[in-house]
Each structure stands twice: as C-alpha cells, then as structure tokens.
Design a protein around this motif. Structure first.
Motif, PDB file in Angstrom:
ATOM      1  N   GLN A   1       0.825  -1.213   0.000  1.00  0.00           N
ATOM      2  CA  GLN A   1       0.000   0.000   0.000  1.00  0.00           C
ATOM      3  C   GLN A   1       0.854   1.255   0.000  1.00  0.00           C
ATOM      4  O   GLN A   1       0.528   2.236  -0.657  1.00  0.00           O
ATOM      5  N   LEU A   2       1.974   1.234   0.748  1.00  0.00           N
ATOM      6  CA  LEU A   2       2.858   2.399   0.766  1.00  0.00           C
ATOM      7  C   LEU A   2       3.417   2.661  -0.626  1.00  0.00           C
ATOM      8  O   LEU A   2       3.421   3.790  -1.103  1.00  0.00           O
ATOM      9  N   ASP A   3       3.868   1.594  -1.273  1.00  0.00           N
ATOM     10  CA  ASP A   3       4.408   1.721  -2.621  1.00  0.00           C
ATOM     11  C   ASP A   3       3.351   2.281  -3.564  1.00  0.00           C
ATOM     12  O   ASP A   3       3.606   3.214  -4.337  1.00  0.00           O
ATOM     13  N   ALA A   4       2.117   1.716  -3.457  1.00  0.00           N
ATOM     14  CA  ALA A   4       1.035   2.182  -4.319  1.00  0.00           C
ATOM     15  C   ALA A   4       0.729   3.646  -4.044  1.00  0.00           C
ATOM     16  O   ALA A   4       0.517   4.438  -4.967  1.00  0.00           O
ATOM     17  N   ALA A   5       0.718   4.028  -2.743  1.00  0.00           N
ATOM     18  CA  ALA A   5       0.344   5.389  -2.380  1.00  0.00           C
ATOM     19  C   ALA A   5       1.349   6.402  -2.920  1.00  0.00           C
ATOM     20  O   ALA A   5       0.976   7.509  -3.301  1.00  0.00           O
ATOM     21  N   VAL A   6       2.650   6.032  -2.971  1.00  0.00           N
ATOM     22  CA  VAL A   6       3.652   6.959  -3.507  1.00  0.00           C
ATOM     23  C   VAL A   6       3.303   7.320  -4.942  1.00  0.00           C
ATOM     24  O   VAL A   6       3.228   8.500  -5.321  1.00  0.00           O
ATOM     25  N   LYS A   7       3.018   6.296  -5.762  1.00  0.00           N
ATOM     26  CA  LYS A   7       2.714   6.567  -7.176  1.00  0.00           C
ATOM     27  C   LYS A   7       1.399   7.308  -7.323  1.00  0.00           C
ATOM     28  O   LYS A   7       1.283   8.262  -8.094  1.00  0.00           O
ATOM     29  N   TYR A   8       0.402   6.863  -6.558  1.00  0.00           N
ATOM     30  CA  TYR A   8      -0.914   7.503  -6.612  1.00  0.00           C
ATOM     31  C   TYR A   8      -0.796   8.969  -6.237  1.00  0.00           C
ATOM     32  O   TYR A   8      -1.310   9.855  -6.934  1.00  0.00           O
ATOM     33  N   ALA A   9      -0.082   9.244  -5.139  1.00  0.00           N
ATOM     34  CA  ALA A   9      -0.001  10.612  -4.639  1.00  0.00           C
ATOM     35  C   ALA A   9       0.749  11.512  -5.618  1.00  0.00           C
ATOM     36  O   ALA A   9       0.267  12.588  -5.978  1.00  0.00           O
TER      37      ALA A   9
END
Lengths: 503, 133
Positions: A160-168
């Motif tokens: 989720q952290l990895d995904a959130a970096v790209k999403y953000a």
C-alpha cells in the motif's frame, strides 16, 4: 434572504458528510458512536439526494449562492439532472460501503480513521458534483484527494505504501496542472464562475490561449479519470486498498474526472475547437482497448477489475467525443451504470477473497459448488459490465453505439463493440477460474456464515437489484439520461439558472 | 512585471519537471513543491499586476482606486498554498514510511505493488509473483 427549499437541497449533500466527518473525527476511539454517525449520515444524504433529484426533475436546473453573494462573485452551488443524479449515486455508494465495511477485518482494525476519511471523501465528491465555479471544483478535488490518500494507506501494508507513492505523486501533478489552468482561465475571462465563463470564453480575443486552457483542463481531468495515456496510477494502486476502500474508489473517483470533463466541454467549450474531436476520438479508442487488453493479461481479480475501470471510462469519452445530445445521454447513463456495477464488482471481489481465500485466480476454485448465491451475485454485475441484455450495461452501451452510428463515427462504434467482447472474455475467465474450476490443493476454504454473510452479501445484492432494475425498467432511466443529455448540450438553462436574468 | 513573472514561471516549471523525473523520492517531492509554486505564480501573473496598494476601498467610494492590487488572485493563491502545504506534508511522511519499510527511496526499485513479472500470460508465474507480499 431566507433560505428556500432549493437552497437547502443544494447545501445538504455537502453539509451532511461535512458534519459526519467532524463528528466521527471527534468520536475517534468510540467505534459504536462512529458507526451510528456514518449510518445516519448516509441515510440522511440518500433522502436529501433523492429530494434533490425530484426537485431538479420538477423545476429544471437550480442554483444557490452561498452567503447571498450574487453570481458571478459568490460561491455557487448548481444542480442539473446530471449532477443531481451523480449526487444520488454518491449517497448510495456511501451507504453500501459503510455497511460492508462492518464485516471487513482490515477496515475494522482502523475504524477510528475510516469513518472521518470516508465522510471527507464523500464530501469532496458531492462538492465537486455541485460546484458551479472552477476554483471551488479545484478545492473539492483536493478534499477528495487528501481523503483518498488516507484511505489508500489504511492498514499500512508495504504494498500500500508503494502504491500510495505513485498515486499521490501522479495525482498531485494532475491537480497542479488543473490549478495552472484555473489561473489562466481567470486571466483570459476575468471570472471563475463556470456559467459566466461559458458566456465569455467565445468572446476572448486570444483563442489560441483559450485552446491551451481547454487542453490543460482536459489533461488534468483526463489524468483524474484515468484515460489513455494518463492512466498509470490506477492499476498501480487500486488493487492494494482494503476491499470497501477499493469499491468506493472504483465507483466514484475516476467518475468525478469524467464528470468534470463533460461539464467543461459541454458548458465552457461547446463549439469545440477543431482539434478537440479527433483528440477525444483517439483518447476514447485508446482507453477502451488498453483497458480491456490489460485486464486480459492479469490473474488477480482486483487487477483485472482495475483495468476494466479504464476500459469503461473509454465508453464515457466516446459519448463526449461524439457530443450529440444522444451521445452525451449515453455517457451519462454509462457513468450511472458504471458507478453501481464497478463498486459492486469490487465488493464481490472482497466476498470472493473471503470465501475463496485469495484474490489470485490461480489459487482458488470451486466457489459455485460451495456458494451458488455468491456466483449469482457476481454474474449480475459482471454480465452487466460486459453489456449483455437485459442488464443496465446493455442500455448504456446501446445509447453510445447508436449515437456513434447515427453521427457516422463507425470506427469508434466498432471499437466500442469489440471492447465489449474483450470485457466479456475477462469476466468469463474470472467465472471459469474462480467458480467452475476444481479448487487447487491447499486452497483456503472459508464459509461465509451468519451475520457476516449478510453484511458482505447484503450490499452486493442491493446494488445488483439496482442494476437489474435499470436493465428491466430502462424506460424511465433512459428518458432521464436523454433529458440530461439535452440539458447538457443545451446549456442555456444552466447559465440562466446561475446568472439569472442579467442584462 | 507580468513578463518577469512569466519568465520565472517557466524557469520554475522547467526545474520542477527536471526534479520530478529524478530517481529519488526527496527530489520528486521538491519537484512537486516547485510545481505548486510555479502554479501560484501563474495565477498572480494571469490576474494582472495592476498595482501594489492594498485593495481597500476608500470610505465613501464605490470602487477600488487605480493602483490597487487585485485581491482575488491573492485569495486563490492563499488557498492553494494552504492545500499544497498539507499535501506536501503528507507526501513527506509517506516517503519517510516507505524508506522505513523498504530501505530505499529509488522509485525504480519500488515495485512491491507492481511486481516486474506482471502482467504474465503464464498463470503459475503470475500467481507466484502475486503471492509475494
């Protein structure tokens, strides 16, 4: 001036989640009270949105000025048929995700944060649908965005952290592009009110700069809507979120981008610059095909569904590209249908994960024999998503493709039909692998039972009934979409409602 | 004045793009901050820099005297600064949490949500790539 009925109806869909957000944040640590707040807020919002739709159907476009500052100087809230329908569906999705989240272990562990963040997300979405002014639209986008950041990392897994970096990062770039476009639009027209801007944009002497503003707005909203070639953040992030979070993201977030695109193109740039139609053509075709092909190459249910979101966004852009009232009506019906079906499919994916022990198609099977009701509840939204009659997706696709053939856009209509077949392929793959195949050795077998079963499958069944309802009683929904399409293409009623009878 | 602001806007935008393409999350965050400031400058420039006097209407007058600055872009920029402050704070915490969890800030090696083996036509290989948390 005393607030009238219309003023209250326009303010309530924003006020209710705002109050719910503040209350549930204050009640952090008291899960029972928070659930009560979220539940009653969703119920009140559903009633208020229903009343708003009824009012708009009866009286046409309604608008109100916050603080009684006359348009175009004050903050305007506007509802036409399209935006009132969007608000109603937002309330519906709010209610069903709130119910299903009761049974989700990932969300229950973080309940203190889930309730205020969910309310903030709904606040941003409802505000964006009702905003009558470009800068407010930007602010609502940001409200929605920051709530979605919080929801995405809820639970705090490493993926989720990895995904959130790209999403953000990608979403922040998109909103900053939007902000630059807002500044330039204000510089060109001297106003931020959408209705006022619609009147002044054709009179701007520097039409090249107007085209640049239109392009920046399309790019910013397109990135939010995850259209080809700006969709990368979506398949990188949605599959990591908790099931109810993924459902509300899949249902609502991209559709706010599509809503903003339709609003900007039909209201502010209706004459269309000559580059706009071919650009939207290419974007629509690319979005449909890339989404459907991406889905075909994945084995995780949530990844497949994420790519299918992108593919369906393509249909909505087809409607916008053709831009006849019938095509826009098709886009409106597509959005309504898609929000319900997509949120439902992600909720079913959560249920399949509970019953089959995995999201990966390779690691499960035999669900049909164990739980036929789950199979039926998956089949309804899945077949509707692929556009099979008599479900809601068929009518949405029918309107879009019919408009395409009538306007002579044969290739695009053909691509839309072919995409339907690819979508059906992906849905059949989930069906065969998860429901029909013998379960592989070592597959976890968990029976959904008792209260949990009702909490998981109840919301799914409710949304499946709505899908069936739209499919079988299509007449009133199609009539509503056609009226909304006429209203969007007409745009005079909107401008008159906001600005009144100004000289 | 507008020309100067426009040139500065271009400079900030170019620097922001350069930083956003870097293979290091702190640089990417700096790029986002520069991009936000470029956007704020563009709003000020687009709103015309007519004067520098505070935008206060004199007692008895109906409109702003000449030489007053345009208050609306300032209000917009103020809102945008507050929003970008909050978002930047979030992204910085996110980068810090990522560094603690993964021990790297190179976006190229952050592939946990999207394993390099995916998408795949081979079901078994895909299942194995997905199974790794």
């Amino acid at each position: 001036m005393i607030a009238s009925r219309a003023d209250w109806l326009l303010a309530l869909p924003v006020l209710v989640p705002l109050i719910a957000c503040a209350l549930s944040a204050a009640l952090r640590g008291r899960a029972r009270a928070q659930r009560l707040v979220t539940g009653s807020a969703a119920a009140v919002m559903l009633l208020a949105a229903g009343a708003l739709v009824a009012e708009v159907v009866r009286r046409g476009v309604i608008a109100t000025q916050m603080g009684d500052w006359a348009a175009p100087f004050g903050i305007t809230l506007v509802a036409d048929l399209f935006s009132s329908a969007m608000v109603a569906i937002t309330a519906l999705i709010y209610a069903v995700t709130a119910v299903q989240a009761h049974a989700d272990p990932g969300v229950r562990a973080e309940e203190g944060l889930w309730h205020p963040l969910l309310a903030a997300l709904v606040l941003g979405v409802a505000g964006a649908f009702l905003a009558g002014d470009l800068f407010n639209l930007y602010v609502w986008f940001e409200v929605m965005l920051i709530a979605s950041f919080g929801l995405l990392v809820l639970g705090g897994g490493r993926a989720q952290l990895d995904a959130a970096v790209k999403y953000a990062v990608l979403n922040l770039v998109a909103t900053t592009v939007f902000l630059i476009a807002v500044g330039l639009a204000y510089g060109l027209t001297g106003t931020l009110n959408l209705a006022d801007m619609a009147r002044r944009m054709p009179e701007v002497p520097n039409q090249g700069a107007a085209a640049a503003v239109a392009f920046l707005l399309l790019a910013a909203f397109g990135a939010k809507a995850a259209v080809f070639p700006l969709f990368f953040w979506l398949p990188a992030s949605y599959h990591t979120a908790a099931a109810p979070v993924a459902a509300i993201f899949a249902g609502l977030l991209t559709k706010v981008g599509v809503y903003a695109m339709i609003r900007a193109v039909t209201l502010v740039f209706p004459a269309g610059q000559d580059w706009m139609a071919p650009l939207l053509w290419a974007v629509a075709a690319g979005t449909m095909v890339v989404g459907a092909l991406g889905a075909a190459a994945h084995w995780d249910i949530r990844r497949i569904l994420s790519f299918l979101i992108i593919s369906q966004i393509g249909y909505m852009i087809v409607g916008l590209a053709i831009a006849t009232p019938l095509a826009i009506a098709g886009a409106v019906l597509s959005i309504v249908h898609h929000i319900i079906v997509k949120a439902n499919l992600f909720l079913v994916a959560g249920a399949i994960r509970r019953a089959g022990g995995s999201f990966s198609l390779a690691q499960m099977g035999g669900l049909w024999r164990r739980d036929p009701w789950l199979g039926i509840l998956f089949a309804v939204p899945a077949l509707s998503h692929a556009g099979l009659p008599p479900l809601s997706g068929f009518w949405a696709k029918f309107l879009v493709v019919k408009a395409g053939f009538e306007a002579g856009w044969y290739v695009l209509a053909g691509v839309a039909l072919a995409t339907g077949i690819l979508t059906l392929y992906s849905m059949l793959r989930i069906w065969i692998e998860a429901f029909w195949k013998e379960p592989p050795e070592g597959a976890a077998i968990v029976a959904l039972a008792g209260r949990e079963r009702w909490l998981v499958l109840g919301p799914v069944a409710a949304l499946a009934l709505v899908t069936l309802g739209i499919g079988l009683w299509a007449e009133p929904f199609a009539a509503f979409a056609l009226a909304a399409g006429e209203q969007l293409a007409g745009r005079d009623a909107y401008i008159a409602a906001v600005l009144g009878a100004r000289p | 004045m507008e020309t100067l602001l426009a040139l500065l806007f271009g400079l900030l935008l170019a620097a922001a793009c350069y930083m956003l393409l870097a293979r290091s999350l702190p640089r990417v965050i700096l790029g986002l901050m520069l991009l936000g400031n470029a956007a704020n400058l563009s709003i000020i420039a687009a709103g015309r820099v007519a004067g520098t006097a505070p935008p206060l209407v004199e007692r008895g007058a109906q409109a702003l005297a000449a030489g007053g600055s345009n208050p609306l872009p300032q209000a917009l920029v103020l809102t945008a600064i507050v929003i970008s402050f909050a978002l930047t704070a979030f992204v910085m915490v996110l980068a810090w949490a990522t560094w603690r969890a993964e021990g790297t800030l190179d976006p190229e090696t952050l592939r946990r949500a999207e394993p390099p083996a995916l998408p795949s036509t081979d079901k078994e290989a895909a299942a194995e790539a997905e199974a790794r948390p």
